[in-house]
Motif scaffolding. Structure first.
Motif, PDB file in Angstrom:
ATOM      1  N   GLY A  78      -6.138  12.315   1.967  1.00 36.40           N
ATOM      2  CA  GLY A  78      -5.895  11.268   0.988  1.00 36.40           C
ATOM      3  C   GLY A  78      -5.774   9.906   1.641  1.00 36.40           C
ATOM      4  N   ILE A  79      -5.965   8.875   0.838  1.00 35.49           N
ATOM      5  CA  ILE A  79      -5.782   7.493   1.285  1.00 35.49           C
ATOM      6  C   ILE A  79      -4.928   6.812   0.233  1.00 35.49           C
ATOM      7  N   ASP A  80      -3.829   6.196   0.671  1.00 31.59           N
ATOM      8  CA  ASP A  80      -2.934   5.544  -0.271  1.00 31.59           C
ATOM      9  C   ASP A  80      -2.339   4.298   0.386  1.00 31.59           C
ATOM     10  N   ALA A  81      -2.548   3.144  -0.220  1.00 30.08           N
ATOM     11  CA  ALA A  81      -1.980   1.873   0.234  1.00 30.08           C
ATOM     12  C   ALA A  81      -2.284   1.596   1.711  1.00 30.08           C
ATOM     13  N   LEU A  84      -4.080   6.410   5.842  1.00 34.26           N
ATOM     14  CA  LEU A  84      -5.008   7.533   5.834  1.00 34.26           C
ATOM     15  C   LEU A  84      -4.240   8.795   6.207  1.00 34.26           C
ATOM     16  N   ASN A  85      -4.309   9.814   5.360  1.00 29.97           N
ATOM     17  CA  ASN A  85      -3.718  11.125   5.653  1.00 29.97           C
ATOM     18  C   ASN A  85      -4.843  12.025   6.135  1.00 29.97           C
ATOM     19  N   LEU A  86      -4.776  12.380   7.411  1.00 29.53           N
ATOM     20  CA  LEU A  86      -5.829  13.168   8.039  1.00 29.53           C
ATOM     21  C   LEU A  86      -5.300  14.560   8.347  1.00 29.53           C
ATOM     22  N   ARG A  87      -5.946  15.583   7.772  1.00 25.51           N
ATOM     23  CA  ARG A  87      -5.521  16.969   7.956  1.00 25.51           C
ATOM     24  C   ARG A  87      -6.285  17.572   9.137  1.00 25.51           C
TER      25      ARG A  87
END
Length: 114
Positions: A78-81, A84-87
């Protein structure tokens, strides 16, 4: 019937071990710097197709004589504000988009057996 146990897997384990050692021996180099628009384009495409990406973070002191940190490989969760959330295989890493030096699509680089 006689089972060879671990003996039949030794060749497989050895080849994986050699591959892992080769990966560790590869010296990281600075990839070309990307501007915000290029980074955004790669991230959008990777998010759309759920592709594997590699991210090279900016360091506090950008020095071409100093090797960068190893690239982070994973899928976008996900990307928020601007975050970057990288799994990755082991965890979810939160990374500011502003801290990205270079990002590339790693589609096709993953081995079939991983």
């Amino acid at each position: 019937m006689f089972d060879r146990g671990i003996k039949k897997w030794q060749g497989f384990i050895l080849s994986e071990h050699n591959e892992q050692l080769e990966q560790q021996q590869i010296q990281e180099v600075w990839r070309p710097a990307m501007d915000a628009e290029e980074i955004e384009q790669v991230l959008i495409e990777a998010l759309l197709h759920q592709d594997l990406i590699k991210v090279q973070k900016k360091s506090d002191t950008y020095d071409t004589d100093q090797a960068p940190e190893p690239m982070i490989q994973g899928r976008i969760a996900g990307i928020d504000a601007g975050i970057l959330n990288l799994r990755t295989d082991f965890e979810v890493i939160q990374l500011s988009v502003e801290m990205i030096h270079h990002v590339e699509n790693a589609r096709g680089e993953q081995k079939w057996y991983t």
